[in-house]
Design a protein around this motif. Sequence first.
Motif, short mmCIF file in Angstrom:
data_model
loop_
_atom_site.label_atom_id
_atom_site.label_comp_id
_atom_site.label_asym_id
_atom_site.label_seq_id
_atom_site.Cartn_x
_atom_site.Cartn_y
_atom_site.Cartn_z
N ILE A 86 0.84 -1.21 0.00
CA ILE A 86 0.00 0.00 0.00
C ILE A 86 0.87 1.25 0.00
N LYS A 87 1.90 1.24 0.82
CA LYS A 87 2.80 2.39 0.90
C LYS A 87 3.50 2.62 -0.44
N ASN A 88 3.95 1.54 -1.09
CA ASN A 88 4.65 1.66 -2.36
C ASN A 88 3.72 2.13 -3.48
N VAL A 89 2.49 1.63 -3.48
CA VAL A 89 1.52 2.08 -4.49
C VAL A 89 1.25 3.57 -4.32
N ALA A 90 1.11 4.01 -3.08
CA ALA A 90 0.88 5.44 -2.83
C ALA A 90 2.05 6.26 -3.35
N HIS A 91 3.28 5.75 -3.12
CA HIS A 91 4.47 6.47 -3.59
C HIS A 91 4.53 6.53 -5.12
N LEU A 92 4.28 5.39 -5.76
CA LEU A 92 4.37 5.32 -7.22
C LEU A 92 3.28 6.13 -7.90
N ARG A 93 2.10 6.20 -7.29
CA ARG A 93 0.99 6.93 -7.89
C ARG A 93 0.85 8.35 -7.35
N GLN A 94 1.77 8.72 -6.46
CA GLN A 94 1.77 10.06 -5.87
C GLN A 94 0.44 10.36 -5.18
N LEU A 95 -0.01 9.37 -4.40
CA LEU A 95 -1.23 9.52 -3.61
C LEU A 95 -0.89 9.44 -2.13
N LYS A 96 -1.82 9.82 -1.28
CA LYS A 96 -1.63 9.68 0.15
C LYS A 96 -1.81 8.21 0.52
N LYS A 97 -0.97 7.74 1.45
CA LYS A 97 -1.04 6.34 1.86
C LYS A 97 -2.42 6.00 2.42
N GLN A 98 -3.00 6.93 3.20
CA GLN A 98 -4.31 6.69 3.79
C GLN A 98 -5.38 6.50 2.73
N GLU A 99 -5.25 7.25 1.63
CA GLU A 99 -6.21 7.14 0.54
C GLU A 99 -6.15 5.76 -0.12
N VAL A 100 -4.94 5.28 -0.37
CA VAL A 100 -4.78 3.95 -0.95
C VAL A 100 -5.27 2.88 0.01
#
Length: 295
Positions: free
Chosen positions: A271-285
């Motif tokens: 989840i943390k990596n997806v947030a980083h790669l997609r430039q989203l907030k971790k909480q949102e993912v």
Amino acid sequence: MQSQLSFSPQQTTGTLYLVPTPIGNLGDMTYRSVETLKEVDVIAAEDTRNTQKLLNHFEIETPQISFHEHNTQERIPQLVARLTAGESVAQVSDAGMPSISDPGHELVVACIAAEIPVVPLPGANAALTALIASGVSPQPFYFFGFLDRKPKLQRETLAKLVNRPESLIFYEAPHRLAKTLTGLVDGLGGSRQASLCRELTKRHEEFIRGSLDELLAWAKSSDQVRGEFVIIVSGNANPGVDEEAPDFSQLTIEEHVDQLIDQGQKTNEAIKNVAHLRQLKKQEVYQIYHHIEKN
């Protein structure tokens, strides 16, 4: 500026010899290395118990002193004092070249500052041994060694390496191989050609060659993930262009997280990596993946 004449007849100090030791096959110990270890006054060893086995095999009776990453500050003044007094010291690591992902560099720097000759002996080295048989272009190459174990620091490192045109050389332990390959696939792209080189110079020496995707699949399914590994990865054929950046545009966020989990990452890490790669907030993912409705 400083000039060193390694074998000057006017030398008044001892000499620091950097002696490589076999990375697996004792037959790779050179005659010169054996003679040097017999002739010096003391051997500074990373692990005296491990080195004693080598000394016993070659009937070397020179005394040892421990010199490893945890006693560097204590040992360096002692060794420099002995060298200054005229004794000669051989420094060895557990296997391969001293200073290459092993202790030694700080002692070399201290000896140079004290104008004590530092003499390197050629010999066994895992990185170059793996490189020349990997099938990946042997030059130019960039030796890195062990990647940081922290996922964030590892991603930052690979982001700096992704566009390098040189072949890349990494070291890794067997229990971390799949996780590190997952990081390489995510950071460099799964289609990069690479080679896993294990048990070098030993009876079960093996080279597994293919794309990073293929090597990751092997690491996750094979029962032969044993011994220390050298990972050779081809460089970026188009420097300045991140030609291997994964395309996640066809994946939903849930599918993207599941893909990383399938590659061996834990759920929160994915989840943390997806947030980083997609430039989203971790909480949102996190909320999307776990189907949590926003308040």
